[in-house]
Design an enzyme around this catalytic site. Structure first.
Site, PDB file in Angstrom:
ATOM      1  N   ASN A 156       0.793  -1.235   0.000  1.00 24.37           N
ATOM      2  CA  ASN A 156       0.000   0.000   0.000  1.00 24.37           C
ATOM      3  C   ASN A 156       0.821   1.279   0.000  1.00 24.37           C
ATOM      4  O   ASN A 156       0.387   2.298  -0.525  1.00 24.37           O
ATOM      5  CB  ASN A 156      -0.988  -0.001   1.186  1.00 24.37           C
ATOM      6  CG  ASN A 156      -0.312  -0.154   2.526  1.00 24.37           C
ATOM      7  OD1 ASN A 156       0.771  -0.741   2.634  1.00 24.37           O
ATOM      8  ND2 ASN A 156      -0.940   0.357   3.558  1.00 24.37           N
ATOM      9  N   GLY A 232       2.386  -5.938   7.566  1.00 21.12           N
ATOM     10  CA  GLY A 232       1.405  -6.727   6.835  1.00 21.12           C
ATOM     11  C   GLY A 232       0.325  -7.261   7.749  1.00 21.12           C
ATOM     12  O   GLY A 232      -0.039  -6.618   8.727  1.00 21.12           O
ATOM     13  N   SER A 233      -0.145  -8.459   7.465  1.00 24.46           N
ATOM     14  CA  SER A 233      -1.302  -9.002   8.170  1.00 24.46           C
ATOM     15  C   SER A 233      -0.904  -9.643   9.497  1.00 24.46           C
ATOM     16  O   SER A 233       0.209 -10.161   9.639  1.00 24.46           O
ATOM     17  CB  SER A 233      -1.999 -10.046   7.303  1.00 24.46           C
ATOM     18  OG  SER A 233      -1.217 -11.232   7.247  1.00 24.46           O
ATOM     19  N   GLU A 252       4.414  -4.547  12.318  1.00 23.87           N
ATOM     20  CA  GLU A 252       3.339  -3.537  12.205  1.00 23.87           C
ATOM     21  C   GLU A 252       2.223  -4.215  11.416  1.00 23.87           C
ATOM     22  O   GLU A 252       2.362  -4.466  10.233  1.00 23.87           O
ATOM     23  CB  GLU A 252       3.870  -2.280  11.518  1.00 23.87           C
ATOM     24  CG  GLU A 252       2.996  -1.056  11.732  1.00 23.87           C
ATOM     25  CD  GLU A 252       1.797  -1.025  10.782  1.00 23.87           C
ATOM     26  OE1 GLU A 252       0.698  -1.472  11.198  1.00 23.87           O
ATOM     27  OE2 GLU A 252       1.969  -0.574   9.651  1.00 23.87           O
ATOM     28  N   LEU A 253       1.095  -4.479  12.101  1.00 27.57           N
ATOM     29  CA  LEU A 253       0.133  -5.460  11.575  1.00 27.57           C
ATOM     30  C   LEU A 253      -1.272  -4.918  11.334  1.00 27.57           C
ATOM     31  O   LEU A 253      -2.207  -5.681  11.211  1.00 27.57           O
ATOM     32  CB  LEU A 253       0.065  -6.652  12.530  1.00 27.57           C
ATOM     33  CG  LEU A 253       1.404  -7.313  12.843  1.00 27.57           C
ATOM     34  CD1 LEU A 253       1.220  -8.439  13.853  1.00 27.57           C
ATOM     35  CD2 LEU A 253       2.067  -7.829  11.586  1.00 27.57           C
ATOM     36  N   CYS A 286      -3.111   1.352   6.896  1.00 30.91           N
ATOM     37  CA  CYS A 286      -3.309   0.700   8.204  1.00 30.91           C
ATOM     38  C   CYS A 286      -4.070   1.566   9.189  1.00 30.91           C
ATOM     39  O   CYS A 286      -4.797   1.048  10.037  1.00 30.91           O
ATOM     40  CB  CYS A 286      -1.955   0.331   8.811  1.00 30.91           C
ATOM     41  SG  CYS A 286      -1.053  -0.903   7.867  1.00 30.91           S
ATOM     42  N   GLU A 380     -10.567  -5.832   9.964  1.00 32.73           N
ATOM     43  CA  GLU A 380      -9.949  -4.723   9.232  1.00 32.73           C
ATOM     44  C   GLU A 380     -10.457  -4.733   7.795  1.00 32.73           C
ATOM     45  O   GLU A 380     -10.129  -5.630   7.011  1.00 32.73           O
ATOM     46  CB  GLU A 380      -8.420  -4.839   9.253  1.00 32.73           C
ATOM     47  CG  GLU A 380      -7.731  -3.661   8.593  1.00 32.73           C
ATOM     48  CD  GLU A 380      -6.213  -3.739   8.664  1.00 32.73           C
ATOM     49  OE1 GLU A 380      -5.577  -2.673   8.606  1.00 32.73           O
ATOM     50  OE2 GLU A 380      -5.675  -4.845   8.782  1.00 32.73           O
TER      51      GLU A 380
END
Length: 477
Positions: A156, A232-233, A252-253, A286, A380
């Site tokens: 992204n 990511g996820s 960082e999720l 995010c 999300e």
């Protein structure tokens, strides 16, 4: 290599050389859904070669000032090629050309901040002489690089988030093996060219392209990798943490970001900022606003204002200067968002605006009459959808915001200092943004979450803390 004006082939960047592989993978123009480039698909041998090269490079001296010079030069080169990189972003991501220019500028800033921080890495004196029997000793700490950093980045924000991993890692004296998202790898490959031109020593950066799951597994298997930094996820983040063992991991999720609009808020300001920060990059950010909690007293007025602001957003060709919102990253993601909204409506939600899909485009959508168990609130969305609910009491809304598996950032619009400070203490997030939406971020601030939003911090100064080890030196005098 040239920009994405036609279908071009891009190789891997390993040990300072460009290498092609037998297997290729297409990168689509997200607006036309036609191939824009072909990338090489890395094999396990390529991964191991890249890691070995990264480790070997650590044997060569690369002083803090030299790191500073390389990163500053890279930032300068990136700014000089802003339009070229922006067009690549608009092509491979689908974000608007205006937003893409902004990302390139921010990426250069991230490199500049990292360069400055390269000159500020320091230890501290430790008063061991104050311990009985150690009167003749003194001690200090130094910060040393962790070694080989595997950086796995998302689709992204594929240049600034690469710079948020690459910049601090290089500033701290590490080597980097970079795995960009397979759907948006071209900016990372072009950045490797640019870093080479800026004077980055051979082997300090490797770029591997291809299947994320395979390459990630091979990196985890390779014990010469000292640290993993991943955006990511949660599912993949948990997998990395479970397989990394005792090695460092920074994650960082994501989030299902909440923003609260209290009864004393400036409605014009709140509606304007929330509209801007809910639908950027088709909501694929995010910290995009997803859940909005509005005080009952101002609920109707706020909904009307948000609709008014959102209706003005232009959906279309990312290369068009008038476009605000382009397509989503994949057709199947737009179809997933469509399905989630449809399910919410079946459960009682009302579509105030949008709710329509056209291929990979999904129109900016505002939902009301939602409940916290709907997918559009609980999970999300990662799409251009916001869900608005009402509240009456401060404690009630804090509880609603905290009723989430995630905790990256939240927003709060209020002029009540007491409420703002209570929220700062009680809302379970890595960052609370007061009188702005949850999606506010500048590149030198600490950025990271709690719960399923991950651990560790980005922002060059804070990432360097993650990417160094503290070593104590004790002198017996």
């Amino acid at each position: 290599m040239t920009s994405l004006t036609q279908v071009k082939q891009y190789g891997l960047y390993v040990n300072g050389e460009w290498e092609t592989t037998a297997e290729k993978m297409e990168v689509l123009n997200k607006y036309t859904q036609q191939p824009a480039a072909e990338i090489s698909v890395a094999t396990k041998d390529d991964v191991n070669k890249a890691v070995a090269s990264a480790k070997e490079a650590l044997k060569n001296t690369f002083s803090p000032y030299e790191r500073y010079e390389v990163l500053m030069k890279a930032a300068e080169l990136l700014l000089s090629r802003q339009e070229e990189f922006a067009k690549i972003l608009a092509t491979e991501v689908g974000k608007s050309i205006r937003e893409s220019r902004g990302e390139v500028e921010r990426a250069a800033t991230t490199l500049q901040i990292s360069a400055e921080e390269a000159k500020r890495i320091h230890g501290e004196g430790v008063p061991v002489e104050s311990a009985q029997g150690s009167e003749s000793r003194m001690a200090f700490t130094v910060k040393v690089p962790v070694g080989v950093v595997a950086a796995i980045t998302p689709f992204n924000v594929p240049i600034n988030l690469v710079c948020h991993k690459l910049g601090p890692a290089i500033a701290a004296g590490n080597s980097v093996v970079l795995k960009p998202a397979e759907v948006t790898p071209i900016c990372a490959l072009k950045l490797a060219e640019l870093m080479e031109e800026a004077g980055l020593p051979k082997g300090r950066l490797q770029v591997l392209t291809g299947d994320g799951a395979e390459i990630g597994e091979w990196l985890l298997e390779n014990q010469e990798v000292n640290m993993f930094t991943f955006t990511g996820s949660p599912r993949v983040g948990e997998l990395i943490r479970s397989k990394a063992g005792l090695r460092k991991v920074s994650l960082e999720l994501g989030n299902n970001s909440a923003t609260v609009v209290h009864k004393d808020a400036d409605l014009e300001k709140a509606a304007s900022l929330i509209s801007q920060k809910s639908f950027n990059n088709a909501g694929q950010v995010c910290i995009s606003v997803q859940r909005i909690y509005v005080h009952t007293n101002i609920y109707t007025a706020f909904v009307n204002k948000l609709k008014e602001k959102t209706e003005k957003l232009v959906v279309g060709n990312p290369m068009d200067e008038q476009t605000d919102i382009g397509p989503m990253i994949r057709l199947k993601e737009a179809e997933r968002v469509e399905e989630w909204v449809k399910e919410a409506v079946e459960e009682g939600a009302k579509i105030e605006l949008g709710g329509k899909r056209d291929g990979a485009f999904y129109l900016p959508t505002i939902l009301t009459n939602v409940n916290d168990e709907m997918k559009v609130c609980r999970q999300e969305v990662f799409g251009p959808v916001v869900a608005i609910a009402q509240y009456d009491e401060i404690d009630e809304v804090i509880s609603k915001v905290n009723d989430s598996d995630y905790g990256l950032q939240a927003g709060l619009f209020t002029n009540d200092l007491q409420f703002a400070m209570k929220a700062a203490r009680e809302i379970e997030v890595g960052g609370l943004i007061v009188n702005d939406a949850s999606a506010y971020r500048v590149d030198h601030m600490p950025y990271g979450g709690v719960k399923k939003s991950g651990n560790g911090k980005e922002g060059p100064k804070y990432a360097i803390e993650e990417m160094t080890e503290e070593r104590i030196i004790v002198l017996n005098l």
